[in-house]
Enzyme design. Structure first.
Site, mmCIF file in Angstrom:
data_model
loop_
_atom_site.group_PDB
_atom_site.id
_atom_site.type_symbol
_atom_site.label_atom_id
_atom_site.label_comp_id
_atom_site.label_asym_id
_atom_site.label_seq_id
_atom_site.Cartn_x
_atom_site.Cartn_y
_atom_site.Cartn_z
ATOM 1 N N THR A 124 0.717 -1.081 0.067
ATOM 2 C CA THR A 124 -0.154 -0.144 0.022
ATOM 3 C C THR A 124 0.945 1.298 -0.033
ATOM 4 O O THR A 124 0.900 1.860 -0.996
ATOM 5 C CB THR A 124 -1.014 0.087 1.288
ATOM 6 O OG1 THR A 124 -0.270 -0.408 2.367
ATOM 7 C CG2 THR A 124 -1.859 -1.039 1.104
ATOM 8 N N CYS A 125 1.410 1.388 1.064
ATOM 9 C CA CYS A 125 2.318 2.734 1.298
ATOM 10 C C CYS A 125 3.558 2.973 0.671
ATOM 11 O O CYS A 125 4.081 4.106 0.262
ATOM 12 C CB CYS A 125 2.766 2.772 2.851
ATOM 13 S SG CYS A 125 1.224 2.891 3.840
#
Length: 236
Positions: A124-125
């Site tokens: 995700t990040c």
């Protein structure tokens, strides 16, 4: 550590130099590390700190960012705070830092089109801002040993995704050596060797052996350990 970036300008031709990139460290926070299971977590801390020190040696601009510090993730690791004592991370609510206008503005302010990026979690990040930064015309280098995810599958899939999007996978050591490039660049040589001996295991011990046993140099002296004094107030 005082920047020691001196010497001839390094050639580019597709390579990273201290002058052509910005480093961003995203969500290196306690709760994010708790959920990481694909790499050794102490190893991730070690590699992130090593990369961070290298940015100081080569005077590379750094953008720090954290997510939901108070409500979920906790503060940026104190090991990183020690490397960047005067820099406040950009706080976000978005998992995707590229959705945060302050983060993007900080990258733009650096004036660099190459982003050396690491964070937790990879899926995700790391993956989301990488894909969108590439879409917006940036060249992204993902520092894989400074990233991690909830499973090996999650991390591997994320790395496949960013590579397919055009990102270049690198490691903390490869980035530092790419910045150094030439051992004749004496202005940064000793600082790089200090990072190697402190953070890079067998490589560092090998350097220490060569220095002392082959070249007759004095042994490296690390700061003497002092046992911390007991806190006056009881822990809550």
């Amino acid at each position: 550590m005082t920047p020691t970036n001196v010497g001839p300008k390094r050639s580019e031709k597709g390579l990273l130099t201290p002058d052509n990139c910005v480093v961003t460290l995203i969500d290196h926070q306690p709760q994010m590390l708790f959920g990481t299971s694909n790499f050794d977590r102490q190893g991730i801390i070690n590699n992130v700190v090593a990369l961070s020190k290298a940015t100081r040696v080569f005077d590379v601009p750094v953008v720090l960012s954290t997510v939901e510090t108070k409500s979920f993730s906790g503060n940026m690791w104190p090991q990183l705070k020690a490397v960047f004592p005067n820099q406040t991370p950009i706080e976000r609510s978005s998992m995707n830092s590229w959705d945060d206008k302050n983060f993007v503005a900080a990258i733009e302010k650096s004036g660099k089109k190459k982003i050396v990026l690491a964070g937790l979690w990879t899926e995700t990040c790391v993956a989301l801002p990488t894909v969108q930064a590439i879409y917006d015309g940036y060249e992204v280098y993902v520092v894989e040993d400074c990233c991690g995810d909830v499973s090996q599958l999650a991390h591997d899939n994320a790395m496949k995704r960013v590579v397919q999007a055009g990102a270049k996978p690198v490691t903390s050591l490869s980035v530092m050596l790419e910045w150094q490039r030439d051992w004749a660049n004496r202005g940064t040589y000793d600082a790089v060797m200090d990072i190697v001996k402190t953070h890079y295991g067998a490589y560092g011990i090998g350097v220490e052996y060569a220095y002392t046993m082959v070249h007759g140099a004095p042994a490296t002296r690390f700061p003497e350990y002092a046992v911390p004094a007991a806190a006056q107030a009881a822990h809550k």
